[in-house]
Design an enzyme around this catalytic site. Structure first.
Site, PDB file in Angstrom:
ATOM      1  N   ASP A  82       0.856  -1.189   0.000  1.00 37.76           N
ATOM      2  CA  ASP A  82       0.000   0.000   0.000  1.00 37.76           C
ATOM      3  C   ASP A  82       0.898   1.249   0.000  1.00 37.76           C
ATOM      4  OD1 ASP A  82      -2.491   1.193   0.056  1.00 37.76           O
ATOM      5  OD2 ASP A  82      -2.690   1.141   2.239  1.00 37.76           O
ATOM      6  N   HIS A  83       0.522   2.262  -0.760  1.00 36.29           N
ATOM      7  CA  HIS A  83       1.166   3.590  -0.726  1.00 36.29           C
ATOM      8  C   HIS A  83       2.690   3.559  -0.663  1.00 36.29           C
ATOM      9  CE1 HIS A  83      -2.473   5.971  -0.304  1.00 36.29           C
ATOM     10  NE2 HIS A  83      -2.903   5.081   0.588  1.00 36.29           N
ATOM     11  N   HIS A 180      -8.256   9.239   4.570  1.00 36.73           N
ATOM     12  CA  HIS A 180      -7.733   8.145   5.390  1.00 36.73           C
ATOM     13  C   HIS A 180      -8.088   8.404   6.841  1.00 36.73           C
ATOM     14  CE1 HIS A 180      -4.738   7.553   1.998  1.00 36.73           C
ATOM     15  NE2 HIS A 180      -5.266   6.366   2.154  1.00 36.73           N
ATOM     16  N   GLY A 181      -8.613   7.402   7.508  1.00 41.27           N
ATOM     17  CA  GLY A 181      -8.896   7.526   8.933  1.00 41.27           C
ATOM     18  C   GLY A 181     -10.310   7.993   9.193  1.00 41.27           C
ATOM     19  N   HIS A 208      -9.972   4.503  -1.358  1.00 41.26           N
ATOM     20  CA  HIS A 208      -9.278   4.436  -0.063  1.00 41.26           C
ATOM     21  C   HIS A 208     -10.163   5.090   0.991  1.00 41.26           C
ATOM     22  CE1 HIS A 208      -4.935   3.523  -1.271  1.00 41.26           C
ATOM     23  NE2 HIS A 208      -5.643   3.391  -2.376  1.00 41.26           N
ATOM     24  N   GLY A 209      -9.839   4.821   2.260  1.00 44.63           N
ATOM     25  CA  GLY A 209     -10.514   5.530   3.337  1.00 44.63           C
ATOM     26  C   GLY A 209     -11.913   5.027   3.633  1.00 44.63           C
ATOM     27  N   SER A 211     -13.082   3.447   6.213  1.00 45.63           N
ATOM     28  CA  SER A 211     -13.550   3.662   7.599  1.00 45.63           C
ATOM     29  C   SER A 211     -14.394   4.928   7.665  1.00 45.63           C
ATOM     30  CB  SER A 211     -12.360   3.790   8.547  1.00 45.63           C
ATOM     31  OG  SER A 211     -11.569   2.636   8.480  1.00 45.63           O
ATOM     32  N   ASN A 230     -10.230   0.107   0.265  1.00 46.03           N
ATOM     33  CA  ASN A 230      -9.179  -0.019   1.293  1.00 46.03           C
ATOM     34  C   ASN A 230      -9.697   0.343   2.680  1.00 46.03           C
ATOM     35  OD1 ASN A 230      -7.437  -0.584  -0.766  1.00 46.03           O
ATOM     36  ND2 ASN A 230      -5.943   0.988  -0.227  1.00 46.03           N
ATOM     37  N   VAL A 231      -9.424  -0.519   3.636  1.00 46.62           N
ATOM     38  CA  VAL A 231      -9.848  -0.249   5.016  1.00 46.62           C
ATOM     39  C   VAL A 231      -8.673  -0.432   5.962  1.00 46.62           C
ATOM     40  CG1 VAL A 231     -10.672  -2.627   5.444  1.00 46.62           C
ATOM     41  CG2 VAL A 231     -11.617  -0.726   6.760  1.00 46.62           C
TER      42      VAL A 231
HETATM   43  P1  13P Z   1      -9.136   4.031   6.424  1.00 49.50           P
HETATM   44  O1  13P Z   1      -8.084   4.055   7.471  1.00 49.50           O
HETATM   45  O2  13P Z   1      -9.929   5.289   6.383  1.00 49.50           O
HETATM   46  O3  13P Z   1     -10.009   2.828   6.482  1.00 49.50           O
HETATM   47  O4  13P Z   1      -8.357   3.978   5.008  1.00 49.50           O
HETATM   48  C1  13P Z   1      -7.454   2.939   4.753  1.00 49.50           C
HETATM   49  C2  13P Z   1      -6.764   3.096   3.459  1.00 49.50           C
HETATM   50  O5  13P Z   1      -7.245   3.735   2.566  1.00 49.50           O
HETATM   51  C3  13P Z   1      -5.468   2.411   3.289  1.00 49.50           C
HETATM   52  O6  13P Z   1      -4.855   2.713   2.076  1.00 49.50           O
END
Ligand code: 13P
Length: 280
Positions: A82-83, A180-181, A208-209, A211, A230-231
């Site tokens: 990832d990233h 993210h987060g 992504h993101g 959550s 992505n979580v």
């Molecule tokens: P979250 O932490 O918001 O779930 O996002 C995770 C993510 O995108 C990892 O690349």
């Protein structure tokens, strides 16, 4: 034996309006939770282990352990970086058996992002690994939650089409209001923009993101061309809450019990998400 999650799997998901989870893990407890969620649902799933984990453990050891756990899975489990902004790190992970990588040039200008992403594609081809890149900028920290969405640059459909053509990337992470987060106030996903991106770009999109994004929005995103979701933060929160609750106050010493409960809770979060992205 797991056969990984290939591009055919991802393209099939996009075609059929299904989503595949890319779940971040920092240790073998996380990897086991991911493999268990795949097995329990019968769905493909992707374990994402990247530099955040590498910074706190022996990277080679963690990757070797993760591969052993994944290889025993009866259902397809991918191993994804990832990233990463480092071609050297990408090459090391491909050598170590990763089935896909994400090259992140989103902080670069368009031409430099194209150059970095193209180099990653060239690097990955001999390994038969697929490459995800990012265009636009997704706000937030990959390991910690932030207070609120900021001013991450949204992905422009015309640029996205040109970016995919020029780089040859296999999947594209887009910025459509996602962060993210977890955030104090709910994020607003620009579904109209996501729809335009899905029309403009032929490769599977990545959101992504996850959550903090509600299930209805995720289900719509599946229909608009997002094939990988992505979580991370929700998994970290489930893991930490389980350990804290199990440990009690003052904390006891039952580490084995705490890790078992943490693995079960993370698995539960993943299973619930899969039910939204790829319902039975
Ligand atoms: P979250 O932490 O918001 O779930 O996002 C995770 C993510 O995108 C990892 O690349």
């Amino acid at each position: 034996m797991s056969r990984g999650v290939g591009l055919d799997e991802l393209a099939g998901a996009r075609r059929e309006g299904r989503g595949i989870l890319g779940a971040v893990a920092y240790d073998t407890v996380g990897v086991e939770a991911i493999v268990t969620a795949g097995r329990r649902t019968g769905r493909p799933i992707i374990a994402q282990i990247g530099s955040s984990a590498f910074n706190h453990v022996d990277a080679g050891g963690l990757i070797a352990a993760a591969r052993m756990i994944i290889e025993r899975s009866p259902t397809p489990v991918g191993l994804h970086l990832d990233h990463s902004g480092s071609l050297e790190e990408i090459r090391r992970c491909l050598d170590a058996g990763y089935t896909s990588v994400m090259v992140d040039g989103s902080r670069l200008d368009f031409a430099d992002n194209v150059a970095l992403s193209t180099a990653a594609v060239d690097l990955a081809r001999p390994y038969a690994a697929w490459v995800e890149a990012e265009l636009g900028r997704i706000d937030g920290d990959e390991d910690r939650s932030i207070a609120a969405a900021g001013s991450g640059g949204l992905t422009r459909p015309s640029e996205a089409a040109r970016f995919v053509d020029e780089t040859g990337v296999d999947a594209l992470a887009v910025s459509v209001g996602n962060v993210h987060g977890r955030t104090a106030t709910p994020v607003r996903i620009h579904l109209d923009l996501l729809g335009e991106l899905g029309e403009a770009v032929r490769v599977p999109l990545v959101l992504h993101g996850v959550s903090g994004i509600d299930g209805d929005t995720l289900a719509v995103a599946c229909r608009l061309g997002v094939a990988k979701f992505n979580v991370n933060a929700d998994l970290r929160a489930a893991y930490l809450a389980a350990v804290a609750e199990w440990a009690g106050e003052p904390p006891g010493d039952d580490l084995v019990g705490a890790l078992r409960v943490a693995r079960q809770r993370v698995t539960g979060v993943l299973v619930d998400l899969i039910a939204v992205l790829d319902p039975p």
